[in-house]
Motif scaffolding. Structure first.
Motif, PDB file in Angstrom:
ATOM      1  N   ARG A 238       0.859  -1.195   0.000  1.00  9.32           N
ATOM      2  CA  ARG A 238       0.000   0.000   0.000  1.00  9.32           C
ATOM      3  C   ARG A 238       0.888   1.234   0.000  1.00  9.32           C
ATOM      4  NH1 ARG A 238      -4.062   1.539   4.934  1.00  9.32           N
ATOM      5  NH2 ARG A 238      -2.093   1.277   6.042  1.00  9.32           N
ATOM      6  N   GLY A 239       0.745   2.055  -1.045  1.00 10.23           N
ATOM      7  CA  GLY A 239       1.542   3.274  -1.165  1.00 10.23           C
ATOM      8  C   GLY A 239       0.683   4.516  -1.000  1.00 10.23           C
ATOM      9  N   PHE A 240       1.303   5.593  -0.544  1.00  8.25           N
ATOM     10  CA  PHE A 240       0.609   6.856  -0.323  1.00  8.25           C
ATOM     11  C   PHE A 240       1.239   7.936  -1.199  1.00  8.25           C
ATOM     12  CE2 PHE A 240       0.330   4.283   3.450  1.00  8.25           C
ATOM     13  CZ  PHE A 240      -0.990   4.392   3.845  1.00  8.25           C
ATOM     14  N   GLY A 241       0.406   8.896  -1.603  1.00 10.18           N
ATOM     15  CA  GLY A 241       0.893  10.009  -2.406  1.00 10.18           C
ATOM     16  C   GLY A 241       1.278  11.190  -1.534  1.00 10.18           C
ATOM     17  N   TYR A 242       1.198  12.380  -2.133  1.00  8.55           N
ATOM     18  CA  TYR A 242       1.509  13.592  -1.380  1.00  8.55           C
ATOM     19  C   TYR A 242       0.441  13.859  -0.324  1.00  8.55           C
ATOM     20  CZ  TYR A 242       4.365  14.045  -5.544  1.00  8.55           C
ATOM     21  OH  TYR A 242       5.235  13.799  -6.554  1.00  8.55           O
ATOM     22  N   SER A 243      -0.730  13.301  -0.533  1.00  7.91           N
ATOM     23  CA  SER A 243      -1.801  13.345   0.464  1.00  7.91           C
ATOM     24  C   SER A 243      -2.056  11.923   0.948  1.00  7.91           C
ATOM     25  CB  SER A 243      -3.088  13.928  -0.149  1.00  7.91           C
ATOM     26  OG  SER A 243      -4.196  13.707   0.700  1.00  7.91           O
ATOM     27  N   GLN A 244      -2.302  11.774   2.234  1.00  7.13           N
ATOM     28  CA  GLN A 244      -2.535  10.441   2.777  1.00  7.13           C
ATOM     29  C   GLN A 244      -3.863   9.858   2.289  1.00  7.13           C
ATOM     30  OE1 GLN A 244      -1.249  10.078   6.827  1.00  7.13           O
ATOM     31  NE2 GLN A 244      -2.572   8.336   7.252  1.00  7.13           N
ATOM     32  N   ARG A 245      -4.723  10.719   1.749  1.00  6.93           N
ATOM     33  CA  ARG A 245      -5.984  10.237   1.198  1.00  6.93           C
ATOM     34  C   ARG A 245      -5.779   9.529  -0.144  1.00  6.93           C
ATOM     35  NH1 ARG A 245      -9.606  15.539   1.234  1.00  6.93           N
ATOM     36  NH2 ARG A 245      -7.652  16.292   0.331  1.00  6.93           N
ATOM     37  N   THR A 246      -4.648   9.774  -0.775  1.00  8.85           N
ATOM     38  CA  THR A 246      -4.347   9.126  -2.054  1.00  8.85           C
ATOM     39  C   THR A 246      -3.581   7.842  -1.781  1.00  8.85           C
ATOM     40  OG1 THR A 246      -4.184  11.293  -3.127  1.00  8.85           O
ATOM     41  CG2 THR A 246      -3.265   9.400  -4.305  1.00  8.85           C
ATOM     42  N   GLN A 247      -4.198   6.703  -2.061  1.00  8.99           N
ATOM     43  CA  GLN A 247      -3.592   5.411  -1.782  1.00  8.99           C
ATOM     44  C   GLN A 247      -3.679   4.511  -3.012  1.00  8.99           C
ATOM     45  OE1 GLN A 247      -4.905   3.507   1.859  1.00  8.99           O
ATOM     46  NE2 GLN A 247      -5.414   5.466   2.806  1.00  8.99           N
ATOM     47  N   VAL A 248      -2.654   3.707  -3.197  1.00 11.85           N
ATOM     48  CA  VAL A 248      -2.639   2.701  -4.255  1.00 11.85           C
ATOM     49  C   VAL A 248      -2.242   1.373  -3.629  1.00 11.85           C
ATOM     50  CG1 VAL A 248      -1.482   1.901  -6.353  1.00 11.85           C
ATOM     51  CG2 VAL A 248      -2.142   4.297  -6.128  1.00 11.85           C
TER      52      VAL A 248
END
Length: 256
Positions: A238-248
């Protein structure tokens, strides 16, 4: 006669003045319409520009999360490969110290139902009973370990219960459960710029006749013979972007 001419002249002047006033009024209306049109076009252009910028930012955020998840997948593979060494890697927080019967992979007996140290165990019968619709945070019996916590998953989103990565600390190495932060067992440095470091979970499966065909007499790349039990691992990252709401979330099956 002179009076009549003066009267006609004054009448003509009034008519010209009225026509000029009418023309000025029409010109004012036309100018106002042009101003409204130009303002509308300007507002639309600005909104389109902002929308394009927002879309580009979201795309970059999504890509950062995807690359972070890819990094966690590779980190989990290194974790599995390095486990038999039983040594603390440079800059790592913890060491597996697992007693393996072979010279590769993780010890299946180290996997538990609560995903201790990121190693998750779930029997095949339980997998067949999984149901996303009925899974909840309290109903973990129908959830798979990698599902969100709200659906009964076992990620454990409390960073205070996990080993430290920045700075590196060995706290909680023997007690933490859920996702493994990037580099915990391999020493990989943290990813800069993301809201939260990526994590991974590892599930273990035992299968027969894995990757067997007419030209291949081995079950895995480590030399097991055909018709023997083979151990494989399913890695979920599970990866996160610049915002923790963005997850892959990415998933792969790994053979050591």
């Amino acid at each position: 006669m002179l009076h009549t001419r003066n009267h006609q002249r004054r009448g003509a002047i009034r008519i010209r003045q009225l026509n000029a006033a009418r023309q000025s009024g029409v010109a004012l209306v036309v100018v106002l319409l042009f101003l409204v049109a130009i303002t509308g076009i300007s507002v639309w252009t600005a909104r389109q520009s902002m929308l394009s910028e927002s879309m580009a930012r979201n795309q970059m955020d999504q890509e950062a999360a995807r690359q972070a998840a890819e990094s966690a997948l590779r980190d989990a593979e290194r974790d599995i490969d390095n486990a038999p060494l039983g040594a603390l890697m440079s800059n790592a927080s913890c060491a597996r110290n697992t007693a393996v019967t072979d010279n590769y992979g993780l010890n299946p007996s180290d996997f538990t139902s609560d995903c201790a140290k990121g190693l998750c165990l779930k029997d095949d019968a339980s997998y067949s009973a999984t149901n996303w619709d009925t899974a909840t945070s309290s109903n973990t019996g129908v959830a798979e370990p990698w599902w969100p916590t709200s659906k009964g998953g076992l990620w454990n989103d409390d960073p205070d219960t996990k080993p430290g990565r920045s700075p590196v600390t060995s706290a909680n190495c023997d007690t933490f459960t859920g996702g493994v932060p990037l580099g915990t067992y391999t020493g990989v440095p943290p990813i800069k710029g993301v809201a939260k470091q990526p994590e991974y979970m590892i599930e273990v499966f035992r299968r027969k006749h894995v990757r067997i065909n007419l030209d291949e007499t081995r079950v895995t790349s480590t030399g097991d013979k055909a018709n023997q039990w083979s151990i494989m691992y399913r890695i979920t990252a599970r990866g996160f972007g610049y915002s923790q709401r963005t997850q892959v979330v990415l998933q792969t099956v790994f053979f050591p």
